[in-house]
Design a protein around this motif. Sequence first.
Motif, PDB file in Angstrom:
ATOM      1  N   LEU A 240      17.989  -9.241   7.397  1.00  0.00           N
ATOM      2  CA  LEU A 240      17.039  -8.155   7.583  1.00  0.00           C
ATOM      3  C   LEU A 240      16.422  -8.255   8.977  1.00  0.00           C
ATOM      4  CD1 LEU A 240      15.401  -8.378   4.061  1.00  0.00           C
ATOM      5  CD2 LEU A 240      16.539  -6.330   4.960  1.00  0.00           C
ATOM      6  N   THR A 241      16.594  -7.195   9.781  1.00  0.00           N
ATOM      7  CA  THR A 241      16.099  -7.172  11.153  1.00  0.00           C
ATOM      8  C   THR A 241      15.085  -6.043  11.305  1.00  0.00           C
ATOM      9  OG1 THR A 241      18.237  -7.992  11.959  1.00  0.00           O
ATOM     10  CG2 THR A 241      16.735  -7.022  13.579  1.00  0.00           C
ATOM     11  N   PHE A 242      13.880  -6.357  11.760  1.00  0.00           N
ATOM     12  CA  PHE A 242      12.803  -5.376  11.894  1.00  0.00           C
ATOM     13  C   PHE A 242      13.124  -4.329  12.945  1.00  0.00           C
ATOM     14  CE2 PHE A 242       8.989  -3.920  14.112  1.00  0.00           C
ATOM     15  CZ  PHE A 242       8.259  -3.375  13.056  1.00  0.00           C
ATOM     16  N   ILE A 243      12.834  -3.028  12.617  1.00  0.00           N
ATOM     17  CA  ILE A 243      13.051  -1.973  13.607  1.00  0.00           C
ATOM     18  C   ILE A 243      11.872  -1.013  13.752  1.00  0.00           C
ATOM     19  CG2 ILE A 243      15.570  -1.995  13.489  1.00  0.00           C
ATOM     20  CD1 ILE A 243      15.493   0.322  11.592  1.00  0.00           C
ATOM     21  N   GLN A 244      10.960  -0.925  12.751  1.00  0.00           N
ATOM     22  CA  GLN A 244       9.879   0.062  12.875  1.00  0.00           C
ATOM     23  C   GLN A 244       8.762  -0.241  11.874  1.00  0.00           C
ATOM     24  OE1 GLN A 244      10.733   3.986  11.367  1.00  0.00           O
ATOM     25  NE2 GLN A 244       9.432   5.021  12.877  1.00  0.00           N
ATOM     26  N   GLU A 245       7.534   0.174  12.230  1.00  0.00           N
ATOM     27  CA  GLU A 245       6.406   0.128  11.305  1.00  0.00           C
ATOM     28  C   GLU A 245       5.615   1.428  11.451  1.00  0.00           C
ATOM     29  OE1 GLU A 245       2.781  -2.859   9.907  1.00  0.00           O
ATOM     30  OE2 GLU A 245       3.582  -3.010  11.948  1.00  0.00           O
ATOM     31  N   VAL A 246       5.297   2.074  10.313  1.00  0.00           N
ATOM     32  CA  VAL A 246       4.531   3.329  10.349  1.00  0.00           C
ATOM     33  C   VAL A 246       3.405   3.251   9.325  1.00  0.00           C
ATOM     34  CG1 VAL A 246       6.499   4.705  11.102  1.00  0.00           C
ATOM     35  CG2 VAL A 246       6.048   4.457   8.652  1.00  0.00           C
ATOM     36  N   ASP A 247       2.341   4.014   9.560  1.00  0.00           N
ATOM     37  CA  ASP A 247       1.232   4.093   8.613  1.00  0.00           C
ATOM     38  C   ASP A 247       1.603   4.992   7.435  1.00  0.00           C
ATOM     39  OD1 ASP A 247      -0.413   2.494  10.189  1.00  0.00           O
ATOM     40  OD2 ASP A 247      -1.228   4.204  11.300  1.00  0.00           O
ATOM     41  N   THR A 248       0.995   4.722   6.282  1.00  0.00           N
ATOM     42  CA  THR A 248       1.302   5.499   5.087  1.00  0.00           C
ATOM     43  C   THR A 248       0.458   6.772   4.973  1.00  0.00           C
ATOM     44  OG1 THR A 248      -0.276   4.286   3.700  1.00  0.00           O
ATOM     45  CG2 THR A 248       1.988   3.427   3.833  1.00  0.00           C
ATOM     46  N   TYR A 249      -0.552   6.909   5.814  1.00  0.00           N
ATOM     47  CA  TYR A 249      -1.365   8.127   5.861  1.00  0.00           C
ATOM     48  C   TYR A 249      -2.056   8.170   7.226  1.00  0.00           C
ATOM     49  CZ  TYR A 249      -5.288   4.960   4.924  1.00  0.00           C
ATOM     50  OH  TYR A 249      -6.199   3.926   5.000  1.00  0.00           O
ATOM     51  N   PRO A 250      -2.596   9.313   7.622  1.00  0.00           N
ATOM     52  CA  PRO A 250      -3.262   9.408   8.937  1.00  0.00           C
ATOM     53  C   PRO A 250      -4.579   8.620   8.929  1.00  0.00           C
ATOM     54  CG  PRO A 250      -2.594  11.577   8.115  1.00  0.00           C
ATOM     55  CD  PRO A 250      -2.480  10.626   6.964  1.00  0.00           C
ATOM     56  N   LYS A 251      -4.581   7.448   9.490  1.00  0.00           N
ATOM     57  CA  LYS A 251      -5.759   6.574   9.441  1.00  0.00           C
ATOM     58  C   LYS A 251      -6.895   7.061  10.331  1.00  0.00           C
ATOM     59  CE  LYS A 251      -3.147   2.466   8.135  1.00  0.00           C
ATOM     60  NZ  LYS A 251      -2.688   1.109   8.530  1.00  0.00           N
ATOM     61  N   ASP A 252      -6.585   7.891  11.305  1.00  0.00           N
ATOM     62  CA  ASP A 252      -7.649   8.426  12.147  1.00  0.00           C
ATOM     63  C   ASP A 252      -8.444   9.503  11.410  1.00  0.00           C
ATOM     64  OD1 ASP A 252      -5.460  10.100  12.085  1.00  0.00           O
ATOM     65  OD2 ASP A 252      -5.731  10.823  14.140  1.00  0.00           O
ATOM     66  N   GLU A 253      -7.877  10.047  10.321  1.00  0.00           N
ATOM     67  CA  GLU A 253      -8.566  11.067   9.535  1.00  0.00           C
ATOM     68  C   GLU A 253      -9.339  10.478   8.360  1.00  0.00           C
ATOM     69  OE1 GLU A 253      -5.747  13.933   8.233  1.00  0.00           O
ATOM     70  OE2 GLU A 253      -4.969  14.360  10.244  1.00  0.00           O
ATOM     71  N   TYR A 254      -8.911   9.310   7.894  1.00  0.00           N
ATOM     72  CA  TYR A 254      -9.531   8.711   6.710  1.00  0.00           C
ATOM     73  C   TYR A 254      -9.790   7.236   6.997  1.00  0.00           C
ATOM     74  CZ  TYR A 254     -10.309   7.545   1.769  1.00  0.00           C
ATOM     75  OH  TYR A 254     -10.859   7.122   0.577  1.00  0.00           O
ATOM     76  N   THR A 255     -11.055   6.853   6.989  1.00  0.00           N
ATOM     77  CA  THR A 255     -11.417   5.491   7.396  1.00  0.00           C
ATOM     78  C   THR A 255     -11.935   4.628   6.244  1.00  0.00           C
ATOM     79  OG1 THR A 255     -13.633   6.255   8.026  1.00  0.00           O
ATOM     80  CG2 THR A 255     -11.928   6.221   9.751  1.00  0.00           C
ATOM     81  N   LYS A 256     -12.001   5.185   5.029  1.00  0.00           N
ATOM     82  CA  LYS A 256     -12.458   4.405   3.885  1.00  0.00           C
ATOM     83  C   LYS A 256     -11.314   3.543   3.354  1.00  0.00           C
ATOM     84  CE  LYS A 256     -15.856   7.903   2.492  1.00  0.00           C
ATOM     85  NZ  LYS A 256     -16.302   8.825   1.404  1.00  0.00           N
ATOM     86  N   GLU A 257     -11.624   2.701   2.364  1.00  0.00           N
ATOM     87  CA  GLU A 257     -10.603   1.811   1.822  1.00  0.00           C
ATOM     88  C   GLU A 257      -9.516   2.582   1.086  1.00  0.00           C
ATOM     89  OE1 GLU A 257     -10.424  -2.342  -0.628  1.00  0.00           O
ATOM     90  OE2 GLU A 257     -11.558  -0.722  -1.563  1.00  0.00           O
ATOM     91  N   SER A 258      -8.272   2.182   1.301  1.00  0.00           N
ATOM     92  CA  SER A 258      -7.141   2.754   0.586  1.00  0.00           C
ATOM     93  C   SER A 258      -6.087   1.669   0.421  1.00  0.00           C
ATOM     94  CB  SER A 258      -6.538   3.952   1.344  1.00  0.00           C
ATOM     95  OG  SER A 258      -5.571   4.615   0.566  1.00  0.00           O
ATOM     96  N   LEU A 259      -5.322   1.744  -0.644  1.00  0.00           N
ATOM     97  CA  LEU A 259      -4.271   0.776  -0.918  1.00  0.00           C
ATOM     98  C   LEU A 259      -2.981   1.519  -1.223  1.00  0.00           C
ATOM     99  CD1 LEU A 259      -6.248  -1.648  -3.279  1.00  0.00           C
ATOM    100  CD2 LEU A 259      -5.666  -2.058  -0.878  1.00  0.00           C
ATOM    101  N   ALA A 260      -1.892   1.106  -0.588  1.00  0.00           N
ATOM    102  CA  ALA A 260      -0.607   1.745  -0.853  1.00  0.00           C
ATOM    103  C   ALA A 260      -0.227   1.543  -2.317  1.00  0.00           C
ATOM    104  CB  ALA A 260       0.460   1.154   0.061  1.00  0.00           C
ATOM    105  N   GLY A 261       0.320   2.602  -2.945  1.00  0.00           N
ATOM    106  CA  GLY A 261       0.612   2.553  -4.366  1.00  0.00           C
ATOM    107  C   GLY A 261       2.074   2.345  -4.705  1.00  0.00           C
ATOM    108  N   ASP A 262       2.930   3.284  -4.320  1.00  0.00           N
ATOM    109  CA  ASP A 262       4.338   3.213  -4.691  1.00  0.00           C
ATOM    110  C   ASP A 262       5.171   3.838  -3.586  1.00  0.00           C
ATOM    111  OD1 ASP A 262       6.571   2.665  -6.209  1.00  0.00           O
ATOM    112  OD2 ASP A 262       6.181   4.159  -7.759  1.00  0.00           O
ATOM    113  N   ILE A 263       6.480   3.535  -3.603  1.00  0.00           N
ATOM    114  CA  ILE A 263       7.393   4.066  -2.598  1.00  0.00           C
ATOM    115  C   ILE A 263       8.701   4.433  -3.281  1.00  0.00           C
ATOM    116  CG2 ILE A 263       8.158   1.715  -2.009  1.00  0.00           C
ATOM    117  CD1 ILE A 263       8.641   2.715   0.869  1.00  0.00           C
TER     118      ILE A 263
END
Length: 366
Positions: A240-263
Amino acid sequence: MKIGSIFLGNRRNVTPIFVGSYGNGLTRGVYAFHIDTDTGEILKKKQFKSEADPITMFRRERFVFVAYKNNSGRNTDGGISQYAAMDLQFGLAAKVYFKGKTYMSIFVDQNRKYAYATDYYNGEVVVIPILDQKIVKVTQAIKHVGSGPVPKRQIEAHPHYVDETPDHRYIYVCDLGTDEVVLYNIIEKGKLERNEEKTIHLKPGSGPKKMIFSNDGQFAYVLNELSNTICVYQYNEETLTFIQEVDTYPKDEYTKESLAGDIILSDAGDILMVSNRGHDSVAAFYVNKETGQLEYIEYVDTDEKPRAMILLEDRWLVVAAQKGGTLETFELKRNESKGVLYETHFNYMVGEPVCMVHGRDIFSGS
């Protein structure tokens, strides 16, 4: 008729799903629903009550494996129950207890010879042989050791998800507490041996929760619960070779606590979807099939704390919102501006739904 669907009379094409719910003494258990594959409407059909909370489910052909929470502390609580299941039928076939452990994830190999499960609370991965099509007992328990920088959530190891690589060479375990995706060699009698060379280490504080692969097996997508990111890896020559990382939601729009649920990934492999608990949304990403990289499209709002998702007919996304206590459906449409999710406005109240599986074997249509 579409694979996995049922035609009812002259009116409806439906496909069944099973839903696990915490709820209370009256609502706790496993539910059978039909989803109308023409409209996305949710139709309740049956409830199978349980004394303990079903925390996860896994389907392998005609069997559904359900792990229950240990709510009493007794050695005969918790564990895994195996059910013979088809559409609205759900009959107990076997049950395995191991010191009253609670398992967060279950995987059964393609030959139905071994089951693997993760004990999030005690930091263990276990192997359970299957004889005469039934789970029998735990024959190996591997203790994960380590920690991460996030208080409370990473004080110790927390193996969260177990599955196998597309080439069936390794069993892998996402450990939320140690920021690792541990790859295991499969040795004699289904037992596991940690492969340190193949194991991947994520950024401290990531909290890897689940990893899935592209349909061709070339790319892997790691969902990180604590950092709310998706890490993309190329899987080549068993590495497994790393190629990218992205946010799961727009963090600049929502700054409260959130936890990723499912994919989950669409059947066509072109759209990847992630649920966010706190931001209370499902985010959709376009998948570049050549590079494996993700491009953010948009998100749709959901009920509170969307924990689990399932995609039916490559069209109907069913979202289980634990805190909101609902099932919701969304339609996945594809057009010239890529794929997007649309509300159907169909929902059904269920006490704390947390897990789902197909109600029929989608591979054989049985």
